[in-house]
Scaffold this active site. Structure first.
Site, PDB file in Angstrom:
ATOM      1  N   GLY A  61       1.080  -1.254   0.069  1.00 36.08           N
ATOM      2  CA  GLY A  61      -0.092   0.365  -0.274  1.00 36.08           C
ATOM      3  C   GLY A  61       0.335   1.139  -0.409  1.00 36.08           C
ATOM      4  N   CYS A  62      -0.027   2.186   0.734  1.00 44.20           N
ATOM      5  CA  CYS A  62       0.999   3.764   0.528  1.00 44.20           C
ATOM      6  C   CYS A  62       2.319   3.225   1.518  1.00 44.20           C
ATOM      7  CB  CYS A  62       0.442   5.236   0.454  1.00 44.20           C
ATOM      8  SG  CYS A  62       0.783   6.191   1.304  1.00 44.20           S
TER       9      CYS A  62
END
Length: 153
Positions: free
Chosen positions: A15-16
């Site tokens: 993810g981020c």
């Protein structure tokens, strides 16, 4: 891969990269956390290219850790706990190939440890783990421009 007798590197995407960054900076034995991109087909990608073009890169963190203090197995246990490795190309509201779950290994020993960790994670998660595993070719540090800060918000 050993940098010196106790220092190793692993590159993780889940993810981020800010979420991984924040977590691993709190872990004893992690000596450095660097945000960046790996796994794509564009040399020296910019943040804007990552978000607006199909470069193939994933947002990742490159962890340098002291294997006398923390083992790769423990780092991977944390990894499979702090993100959902069963969703393809997304983590929560972040959607796109750059947010995929991926681990980049440096040598065959790391690859074996990663494969065991995925088997273990599959016993915990209800859905199948879709984390990709690739040999690290290149890591590009994220160079944040003022404009790119808003891309993660």
């Amino acid at each position: 891969m050993n940098i010196n007798s106790h220092q190793e590197i692993i590159v993780l995407g889940g993810g981020c990269f800010w979420c991984l960054d924040a977590t691993y900076k709190l872990v004893k034995g992690i000596e450095n956390v660097e945000e960046g991109y790996s796994g794509g087909n564009v040399k020296d990608p910019t943040d804007e290219q990552i978000y607006y073009e199909d470069t193939g890169h994933a947002e990742v963190v490159r962890l340098t850790f002291n294997s006398k203090i923390i083992k790769l197995e423990d780092i991977l246990d944390i990894f499979f706990t702090i993100h959902d490795p069963t969703t393809k190309d997304r983590q929560g509201p972040d959607v796109g190939h750059q947010y995929r779950s991926i681990i980049f290994y440096l040598d065959d020993e790391q690859k074996k440890i990663i494969e065991k960790a995925i088997t273990k994670a599959n016993q915990v998660w209800d859905n199948k783990v879709v984390t990709e595993v690739e040999k690290l070719k290149v890591f590009y540090p994220a160079v944040k421009s003022p404009k790119s800060w808003t891309l993660c918000l």
